[in-house]
Design a protein around this motif. Structure first.
Motif, PDB file in Angstrom:
ATOM      1  N   ASP A   1     -32.093 -20.968   8.543  1.00  0.00           N
ATOM      2  CA  ASP A   1     -33.359 -21.689   8.393  1.00  0.00           C
ATOM      3  C   ASP A   1     -33.196 -23.208   8.417  1.00  0.00           C
ATOM      4  O   ASP A   1     -34.179 -23.941   8.338  1.00  0.00           O
ATOM      5  N   ASP A   2     -31.974 -23.695   8.541  1.00  0.00           N
ATOM      6  CA  ASP A   2     -31.730 -25.122   8.734  1.00  0.00           C
ATOM      7  C   ASP A   2     -31.726 -25.389  10.246  1.00  0.00           C
ATOM      8  O   ASP A   2     -30.785 -25.002  10.953  1.00  0.00           O
ATOM      9  N   LYS A   3     -32.771 -26.037  10.741  1.00  0.00           N
ATOM     10  CA  LYS A   3     -32.952 -26.189  12.183  1.00  0.00           C
ATOM     11  C   LYS A   3     -31.812 -26.959  12.838  1.00  0.00           C
ATOM     12  O   LYS A   3     -31.350 -26.608  13.932  1.00  0.00           O
ATOM     13  N   MET A   4     -31.336 -28.019  12.176  1.00  0.00           N
ATOM     14  CA  MET A   4     -30.257 -28.823  12.759  1.00  0.00           C
ATOM     15  C   MET A   4     -28.969 -28.012  12.871  1.00  0.00           C
ATOM     16  O   MET A   4     -28.270 -28.067  13.892  1.00  0.00           O
TER      17      MET A   4
ATOM     18  N   LEU B   1     -28.790 -24.782  13.031  1.00  0.00           N
ATOM     19  CA  LEU B   1     -29.043 -23.725  14.018  1.00  0.00           C
ATOM     20  C   LEU B   1     -28.797 -24.258  15.439  1.00  0.00           C
ATOM     21  O   LEU B   1     -28.133 -23.604  16.256  1.00  0.00           O
ATOM     22  N   GLU B   2     -29.311 -25.460  15.726  1.00  0.00           N
ATOM     23  CA  GLU B   2     -29.104 -26.054  17.046  1.00  0.00           C
ATOM     24  C   GLU B   2     -27.629 -26.326  17.303  1.00  0.00           C
ATOM     25  O   GLU B   2     -27.119 -26.127  18.417  1.00  0.00           O
ATOM     26  N   PHE B   3     -26.928 -26.789  16.280  1.00  0.00           N
ATOM     27  CA  PHE B   3     -25.489 -27.044  16.400  1.00  0.00           C
ATOM     28  C   PHE B   3     -24.732 -25.757  16.736  1.00  0.00           C
ATOM     29  O   PHE B   3     -23.875 -25.744  17.624  1.00  0.00           O
ATOM     30  N   LEU B   4     -25.058 -24.668  16.050  1.00  0.00           N
ATOM     31  CA  LEU B   4     -24.379 -23.387  16.272  1.00  0.00           C
ATOM     32  C   LEU B   4     -24.673 -22.843  17.671  1.00  0.00           C
ATOM     33  O   LEU B   4     -23.779 -22.324  18.350  1.00  0.00           O
ATOM     34  N   VAL B   5     -25.934 -22.948  18.105  1.00  0.00           N
ATOM     35  CA  VAL B   5     -26.306 -22.466  19.446  1.00  0.00           C
ATOM     36  C   VAL B   5     -25.513 -23.212  20.508  1.00  0.00           C
ATOM     37  O   VAL B   5     -24.944 -22.617  21.437  1.00  0.00           O
ATOM     38  N   GLU B   6     -25.449 -24.538  20.386  1.00  0.00           N
ATOM     39  CA  GLU B   6     -24.740 -25.343  21.375  1.00  0.00           C
ATOM     40  C   GLU B   6     -23.244 -25.038  21.366  1.00  0.00           C
ATOM     41  O   GLU B   6     -22.625 -24.845  22.414  1.00  0.00           O
ATOM     42  N   ASN B   7     -22.662 -24.969  20.177  1.00  0.00           N
ATOM     43  CA  ASN B   7     -21.219 -24.755  20.059  1.00  0.00           C
ATOM     44  C   ASN B   7     -20.801 -23.396  20.595  1.00  0.00           C
ATOM     45  O   ASN B   7     -19.851 -23.279  21.382  1.00  0.00           O
ATOM     46  N   LEU B   8     -21.507 -22.334  20.190  1.00  0.00           N
ATOM     47  CA  LEU B   8     -21.138 -20.990  20.620  1.00  0.00           C
ATOM     48  C   LEU B   8     -21.437 -20.780  22.103  1.00  0.00           C
ATOM     49  O   LEU B   8     -20.711 -20.060  22.794  1.00  0.00           O
ATOM     50  N   GLY B   9     -22.503 -21.418  22.578  1.00  0.00           N
ATOM     51  CA  GLY B   9     -22.811 -21.337  24.002  1.00  0.00           C
ATOM     52  C   GLY B   9     -21.712 -21.969  24.847  1.00  0.00           C
ATOM     53  O   GLY B   9     -21.310 -21.446  25.891  1.00  0.00           O
ATOM     54  N   MET B  10     -21.194 -23.109  24.387  1.00  0.00           N
ATOM     55  CA  MET B  10     -20.108 -23.790  25.096  1.00  0.00           C
ATOM     56  C   MET B  10     -18.832 -22.953  25.087  1.00  0.00           C
ATOM     57  O   MET B  10     -17.971 -23.122  25.962  1.00  0.00           O
ATOM     58  N   ASN B  11     -18.700 -22.055  24.125  1.00  0.00           N
ATOM     59  CA  ASN B  11     -17.507 -21.219  24.021  1.00  0.00           C
ATOM     60  C   ASN B  11     -17.679 -19.856  24.684  1.00  0.00           C
ATOM     61  O   ASN B  11     -16.897 -18.934  24.437  1.00  0.00           O
ATOM     62  N   GLY B  12     -18.740 -19.725  25.503  1.00  0.00           N
ATOM     63  CA  GLY B  12     -18.874 -18.545  26.342  1.00  0.00           C
ATOM     64  C   GLY B  12     -19.665 -17.394  25.767  1.00  0.00           C
ATOM     65  O   GLY B  12     -19.703 -16.312  26.365  1.00  0.00           O
TER      66      GLY B  12
ATOM     67  N   GLU C   1     -23.207 -15.454  24.569  1.00  0.00           N
ATOM     68  CA  GLU C   1     -24.655 -15.402  24.736  1.00  0.00           C
ATOM     69  C   GLU C   1     -25.261 -15.475  23.344  1.00  0.00           C
ATOM     70  O   GLU C   1     -24.911 -14.678  22.469  1.00  0.00           O
ATOM     71  N   VAL C   2     -26.143 -16.419  23.115  1.00  0.00           N
ATOM     72  CA  VAL C   2     -26.627 -16.691  21.765  1.00  0.00           C
ATOM     73  C   VAL C   2     -28.142 -16.520  21.680  1.00  0.00           C
ATOM     74  O   VAL C   2     -28.889 -17.013  22.528  1.00  0.00           O
ATOM     75  N   GLU C   3     -28.582 -15.800  20.648  1.00  0.00           N
ATOM     76  CA  GLU C   3     -29.999 -15.717  20.291  1.00  0.00           C
ATOM     77  C   GLU C   3     -30.136 -16.280  18.882  1.00  0.00           C
ATOM     78  O   GLU C   3     -29.363 -15.909  17.988  1.00  0.00           O
ATOM     79  N   ALA C   4     -31.113 -17.176  18.680  1.00  0.00           N
ATOM     80  CA  ALA C   4     -31.212 -17.869  17.396  1.00  0.00           C
ATOM     81  C   ALA C   4     -32.591 -17.707  16.777  1.00  0.00           C
ATOM     82  O   ALA C   4     -33.614 -17.731  17.475  1.00  0.00           O
TER      83      ALA C   4
END
Length: 475
Positions: free
Chosen positions: A10-13, A15-26, A28-31
């Protein structure tokens, strides 16, 4: 198909950090900011891992965990929290969470946790040991080359394992990853021989400092006049005999871990300086006013009752609470008898391999004896017995009671006990304790450690009893 990670935070910032980081590491991310929306998504979509916050408004992370484990048993759950504590972490792992991470964390840390899930057998991960060997990438280069003549107290952790299926041992192993990856101090308590040092080694081996120095100091064996110098070093001329500058244990351990074994044996005046290191992350060499920064993870052990030591003004209460971020208690062997057969077989295999022997087994009679024996020396004593049995059984494929409790060795202990306990007249318990101590010291030619082993107490207790008796004589 890419591995899919579903994030509930529920922390938007963050959440965005995790989406970007995991996406860069290959991945598929749903948030989702809402756990309820996440639950709805899972009804129609497959997820390999759910990464969930613990404290949320609509639903708690524990409720998300329970729902996923019940309805999607092949999906892993990793929990994140800013309010982590050791009890909650243990419960989460017991309920089926694959891992548990405390905020704030670095990008590479959360990526490592997710990678580790996929490296494991994720279909059956819930039945696997929660503590996994570190991957080569996470270990870094462990080939730290240290010349034995110049290494001082820098050591490589031993290959000893922490064996057991008892409830308390399982809890310790389940929480080990979270303890290891923190930098907080750890206080490990337990009787002599229970495995305090082994557990400390595991903490260092599984930490992100595993490729850095690991310095072990046995506080009980340090001469009083050299304690401060050993820990913090000294400069030339600081005291008689200081003919050159010396680097202390905290400097050697910089960037790594220091183990203060039997920390309660350190003089209370030196304890104040240890407290400063923990509070300020700096120290001074003896004879110098220059502050030296210290980046050292501190692990400490004690076989004493800390409350008694504090009450006797032999251990600082503020130091205890500073060290007590992770209070670990290793149970004695007599409280985990179900682990004895496991330990016996482990030690038999270890020593037969060490001596190049054929495989051996333990007779039923011997195993029953070992399970029912009262182990004053705990796991260390059991290991020594098995070590003896492996050697004395020579070319036989079965170790028997005679190999372990050989009359040649048992007679020594029996004679010592008879000598110590014989011919004592009726007297007060306090006087009897003193007489027993005197007899044991006579037998060991004044060796307090050996006398303590005979009496089943610590050498610190012997010193305290003698000191008290001397004080009473003066009065």
């Amino acid at each position: 198909m890419k591995e899919r990670v579903v994030i509930v935070e529920d922390d938007k910032m963050l959440l965005e950090f995790l989406v970007e980081n995991l996406g860069m590491n290959g991945y598929e991310v749903e948030a989702f900011e809402s756990p309820i929306k996440c639950i709805d998504y899972l009804k129609d979509n497959e997820a390999h891992v759910v990464l969930t916050d613990v404290k949320m408004d609509d639903m708690t992370g524990d409720e998300v965990l329970a729902h996923v484990r019940k309805n999607y048993p092949d999906t892993g759950v990793i929990m994140m929290t800013s309010f982590g504590n050791i009890t909650h972490a243990v419960h989460a792992l017991q309920k089926g969470a694959f891992d548990y991470v405390t905020k704030p964390f670095k990008a590479k840390e959360i990526t490592y946790r997710i990678n580790r899930f996929f490296e494991a057998d994720n279909i059956d991960f819930n039945r696997k040991q929660k503590i996994q060997p570190l991957s080569e990438d996470h270990q870094g280069e462990r080939k730290q080359s240290v010349d034995s003549k110049n290494s001082g107290n820098i050591v490589q952790p031993t290959d000893k394992k922490f064996i057991g299926q008892a409830t308390e041992i399982k809890k310790l192993m389940e929480i080990l990853p979270q303890i290891a990856e923190s930098t907080a101090p750890v206080m490990i308590q337990g009787e002599s021989g229970t495995g305090k040092e082994v557990f400390a080694n595991l903490i260092h081996q599984n930490s992100n400092r595993s490729d850095q120095p690991y310095v072990k100091i046995n506080c009980a064996n340090l001469p009083k006049e050299l304690v401060e110098s050993t820990l913090f070093g000294h400069v030339k001329g600081a005291f008689t005999g200081a003919i050159s500058d010396k680097i202390g244990a905290f400097e050697k351990a910089n960037g790594g871990t220091i183990l203060l074994d039997e920390i309660t044996e350190i003089n209370i005046n030196i304890q104040a300086k240890l407290l400063r290191v923990l509070q300020e992350n700096e120290f001074h060499r003896v004879g110098s006013q220059e502050a030296i920064e210290s980046d050292v993870r501190v692990l400490a052990t004690s076989n004493r009752n800390i409350a008694d030591a504090i009450a006797d003004e032999e251990f600082r209460e503020d130091l205890y609470y500073r060290l007590n971020v992770f209070p670990i208690s290793i149970p004695p062997l007599r409280e985990r008898k179900e682990d004895i057969p496991l330990l016996v077989n482990y030690f038999v295999n270890r020593y037969t391999e060490q001596y190049g022997m054929e495989a051996k087994e333990v007779s039923d009679n011997l195993m029953e004896h070992l399970v029912n024996k009262k182990w004053q020396g705990n796991v260390r004593e059991l290991e020594n017995k098995i070590h003896r049995g492996v050697i004395l059984s020579t070319d036989k494929d079965t170790i028997t009671l005679d190999h372990i409790e050989n009359n040649l060795f048992s007679k020594v202990d029996l004679e010592v006990s008879k000598e110590v306990l014989s011919d004592l007249p009726l007297m007060s318990i306090e006087d009897m304790e003193l007489q027993l101590i005197k007899k044991a010291l006579e037998h060991t030619q004044g060796n307090q450690k050996e006398a303590a082993k005979i009496l089943g107490i610590t050498d610190r207790t012997i010193r305290n009893k003698i000191k008290k008796a001397q004080a009473n004589e003066v009065q």
